[in-house]
Design a protein around this motif. Structure first.
Motif, PDB file in Angstrom:
ATOM      1  N   ARG A 535     -29.193 -35.950 -15.197  1.00 22.36           N
ATOM      2  CA  ARG A 535     -29.033 -34.271 -14.983  1.00 22.36           C
ATOM      3  C   ARG A 535     -30.023 -33.848 -14.070  1.00 22.36           C
ATOM      4  O   ARG A 535     -31.278 -34.334 -14.009  1.00 22.36           O
ATOM      5  CB  ARG A 535     -29.077 -33.860 -16.203  1.00 22.36           C
ATOM      6  N   ASN A 539     -29.730 -28.553 -14.896  1.00 19.07           N
ATOM      7  CA  ASN A 539     -28.802 -28.976 -15.950  1.00 19.07           C
ATOM      8  C   ASN A 539     -27.533 -29.610 -15.670  1.00 19.07           C
ATOM      9  O   ASN A 539     -26.776 -29.863 -16.306  1.00 19.07           O
ATOM     10  CB  ASN A 539     -28.829 -28.005 -16.970  1.00 19.07           C
ATOM     11  N   ASN A 601     -32.219 -34.651 -18.264  1.00 18.91           N
ATOM     12  CA  ASN A 601     -31.468 -34.857 -19.531  1.00 18.91           C
ATOM     13  C   ASN A 601     -32.795 -34.546 -20.831  1.00 18.91           C
ATOM     14  O   ASN A 601     -33.515 -35.435 -20.928  1.00 18.91           O
ATOM     15  CB  ASN A 601     -30.662 -36.077 -19.724  1.00 18.91           C
ATOM     16  N   LYS A 602     -32.343 -33.727 -21.405  1.00 20.28           N
ATOM     17  CA  LYS A 602     -33.229 -33.448 -22.568  1.00 20.28           C
ATOM     18  C   LYS A 602     -33.393 -34.089 -23.695  1.00 20.28           C
ATOM     19  O   LYS A 602     -34.672 -34.468 -24.401  1.00 20.28           O
ATOM     20  CB  LYS A 602     -33.056 -31.970 -23.151  1.00 20.28           C
TER      21      LYS A 602
END
Length: 802
Positions: A535, A539, A601-602
């Motif tokens: 990502r 985002n 990416n979280k």
């Protein structure tokens, strides 16, 4: 490189001589045509003839050429292009003397060099204690007087650093210490150096820089935690002592070395064009998780650069150490803004990006809020005498890599000293095919057919073969990426591989499977884009059309993504274990790590430093499994994991401001591990390109299929136009025999020197006493007891080394 890396490249586009005895000769035959140098894929390729800085090709110290053909001068002009290396002048112009200027105080000494600083301006001077030569971070007063500079450039050249910063509106501005009313908030002596904290009132910022000598050289370090920003401005980048070694026009003989492709030079001259842009080489490519594929520029795989003040007199080589995951090498030729040549490292602190705010792609310009990770450091070593040229720089860099454990402990070559050189032969097994309801598979080379091809090469006397299978997985090479476990039934399945493996082990042929952990194709069974794809900072997934615009529209729906390094490491560990269970002892990485990117990416956020560590762990996993890993164009952090180097760069991008192409990377790598040229059946002039490979010490490589190439026409590999083994067998055998006759004499030796006695003539000396001569021209070349036929190469023992 085949397939994956080719697609990534396409994606980026969218987005003196001695006597001796001849012991072996490669004769290419006379030809009037000079040939065409292969350009790096997707790179700028505007060749420029910048004149000859040395010999004119007619004679050199009594070395005679055979009588010129009518088109001789036209041909020699071709070898003056920046695709080749020019001869050095028989008599070098003097290098202007430099001295320690008034106001400079000694702050360090290590036995090799002495460091001085002006504690009012913070400029530095570095003296080579062996030669007495002085390198300065500020141009001389004479050069300042001769140059008409505006106030900003005057300030920049006298500043200890250049700085870019973002204003509140995300507008990026370039400035410097003096222009920003800089002052020293504190200054303290450290071991062999000085630490200065600089305050920049104009942007309410502070930063600390250490400059000191260690036992080997000069180290300049920016302390990341020292950066303080109290106002609305945020620092974007910093270049520390960027004008160290700078030269005004042709006032000093020499050149800049830039790490572009195999290596390139920018010679100092007063007679040059005006250029619009400097060279900017992003170390490990742009972070596409921030910038996307737009504006992809030059990529640096080995973060090293250099400056020569008088060939074989004085040189400085810089190596980017800490912070290189977020840095660029920037080189300004004379003619861009000023008449000075200068080169430095630009460390990125923050990056600009575009944040969409609507589906119609409206949005705003922003910049990353957090600073890039870690301190930033560049190291400088001094070279003098015979080591002060690009060859000496390459040898110094090789020693640096060895000292820091970045090279493999032992050669991965399967060949013994004096034995035949290895040949890389990749075979395309299967590829995705179009279908009415669902896509099928087209068989190009079964495992049994691969064995038959290898048997034919063995009968021709080619004994040292490294064979790879592309498209071995289910659904072919494009059908499922990363490749799913198991083997495509259309080419013989698991039993077919087992039989082939038994044959290759019996015959002493190396066998590996080509794999890749960079691309993720929509529909791949092992991964899911939303969970496993990278990502971006905004985002969004990095998504692109996997098949290039010149390939069949039947696959325009095929979407590609970039596989997260975290997922790549897990899949590789599993696959390597399976490869060993299946009896394989080698694997090949096609493009993994070709781009180094972050992942926002979280759930598994990664910066570029962590991503590089994960790619390195792929190599460590291979070692745990006793699996040799062949890597295509490995970045420096992957070199220690490589058993072989695939797709060695044999040219530079030939930017308009470069004057020469040089084999810097081959000089570093020869004798460390075997390395291979790109596929020979992709070359526009096989004869000329084989000569280039021989000169650079690269082993031959080919990509073949059993079936005719037309069967790939309506597949994602439709860009492969000539692969059928039946068509290429005679040429493969011919090229290998010619390369082997020369290179087998030096395959495990290190390159000790290189010279260009005349235009189109190159002599490469190895540390085992053998020299390889290459004659690119259409006339025979004679030097003492050595004769090199037109368009041919010869290995010579004894004689004077360059």
């Amino acid at each position: 490189m085949f397939n994956a890396k080719w697609k990534l490249a396409a994606l980026a586009a969218v987005l003196l001589a001695g006597g001796g005895s001849v012991i072996s000769v490669y004769g290419g035959g006379a030809s009037d045509a000079p040939g065409t140098a292969v350009m790096a894929a997707g790179a700028a390729a505007d060749a420029q003839s910048n004149g000859n800085s040395g010999a004119d090709g007619g004679s050199d110290g009594g070395i005679a050429l055979t009588p010129a053909k009518p088109d001789r001068q036209d041909e020699l002009s071709f070898f003056r292009s920046n695709g080749y290396t020019k001869p050095e002048a028989a008599v070098q112009p003097p290098v202007p003397a430099a001295k320690i200027e008034a106001g400079y105080e000694p702050i360090g000494q290590n036995g090799k060099m002495a460091l001085y600083m002006n504690k009012k301006t913070f400029a530095i001077q570095l003296q080579d204690l062996a030669s007495g030569y002085v390198w300065s971070s500020v141009p001389s007063a004479k050069d300042f007087q001769a140059e008409e500079l505006n106030e900003d450039w005057k300030n920049a050249m006298q500043s200890p650093f250049i700085i870019d910063f973002f204003a509140e509106d995300a507008f990026r501005t370039t400035s410097n210490y003096r222009s920003l009313q800089g002052k020293a908030a504190s200054m303290k002596a450290i071991d062999n150096g000085m630490e200065v904290t600089y305050e920049l009132p104009a942007i309410q910022s502070k930063l600390t820089v250490r400059v000191a000598l260690d036992k080997d050289g000069l180290v300049v370090r920016l302390l990341n935690d020292s950066i303080q920003e109290k106002g609305p401005s945020r620092i974007a980048s910093v270049q520390m002592y960027p004008f160290l070694g700078s030269v005004r026009g042709g006032s000093v003989p020499g050149y800049l070395f830039i790490p572009d492709g195999s290596g390139a030079l920018i010679r100092f001259t007063d007679n040059h064009s005006q250029f619009d842009e400097p060279y900017v080489g992003q170390i490990y490519a742009n972070d596409i998780a921030v910038t996307g594929f737009d504006g992809m520029g030059s990529t640096v795989r080995y973060p090293v650069f250099g400056i020569v003040h008088g060939v074989n007199k004085n040189a400085l080589v810089g190596m980017v150490e800490d912070g290189k995951m977020n840095a660029e090498i920037v080189a300004y030729p004379s003619g861009v803004n000023t008449n000075f040549y200068w080169i430095s490292t630009r460390f990125q602190i923050r990056s600009a990006y575009f944040q969409p705010t609507s589906k119609a792609m409206g949005g705003i310009n922003m910049y990353t809020k957090n600073k890039t990770e870690g301190d930033k450091q560049v190291r400088y070593h001094l070279l003098s005498g015979s080591k002060a040229d690009y060859v000496g720089m390459a040898q110094e860099y090789k020693g640096y890599l060895e000292q820091n454990g970045m090279l493999p402990e032992a050669s991965g070559s399967s060949a013994n000293a004096g034995g035949d050189i290895p040949m890389r032969l990749d075979l395309l097994g299967s590829e995705m095919a179009p279908g009415i309801l669902k896509r099928g598979v087209v068989k190009m080379t079964s495992f049994a057919e691969a064995q038959a091809i290898l048997e034919d090469l063995k009968k021709a006397g080619i004994r040292n073969i490294q064979a790879g299978i592309q498209g071995w997985g289910k659904s072919g090479i494009t059908g499922a990426q990363p490749a799913a476990p198991g083997y495509e039934k259309a080419i013989g399945g698991k039993q077919g591989l087992k039989t082939l493996l038994e044959y290759t082990k019996r015959e002493g042929i190396g066998l590996y499977l080509n794999t890749d952990y960079t691309n993720l194709i929509s529909g791949a069974p092992r991964v899911e884009p939303r969970a496993d794809a990278v990502r971006m900072v905004n985002n969004r997934l990095i998504e692109y059309r996997y098949v290039g615009r010149y390939v069949s529209d039947l696959y325009k729906d095929l979407k590609g993504y970039m596989l997260s390094p975290a997922t790549a490491q897990k899949l590789a560990a599993k696959d390597f274990s399976n490869f060993r269970k299946d009896g394989l002892d080698q694997a090949a990485l096609n493009s993994t790590g070709f781009f180094l990117y972050s992942d926002y990416n979280k759930k598994h956020k990664l910066n570029r430093t962590k991503s590089a560590e994960l790619y390195g762990s792929i190599g460590e996993e291979a070692a745990k499994q006793s699996l040799k890993l062949n890597i295509s164009v490995p970045n420096d952090y992957m070199l220690k994991h490589a058993s072989a180097y695939f797709d060695m760069p044999l040219t530079s991008a030939q930017f308009m401001y470069t004057t020469d192409t040089v084999p810097f990377v081959p000089i570093v790598m020869h004798g460390v591990m075997p390395y291979y040229a790109g596929y020979g059946n992709n070359n526009p002039d096989p004869e000329l390109d084989m000569l280039r490979a021989i000169e650079y010490g690269a082993n031959p490589a080919f990509l073949v299929t059993h079936e005719p190439s037309w069967k790939l026409q309506n597949t994602p590999s439709g860009f492969l136009y000539t692969t059928q083994y039946q068509d290429w067998a005679p040429e493969i055998k011919k090229q290998y025999a010619k390369a082997n006759e020369v290179l087998k004499q030096v395959q495990q030796a290190s390159i000790a020197g290189r010279s260009v006695p005349a235009l189109g003539i190159v002599k490469v000396s190895y540390d085992n006493g053998v020299s390889v001569w290459v004659n690119y021209t259409s006339s025979d070349y004679k030097a003492g007891g050595v004769t090199v036929k037109a368009r041919s190469a010869a290995a010579v023992t004894g004689g004077e080394q360059p």
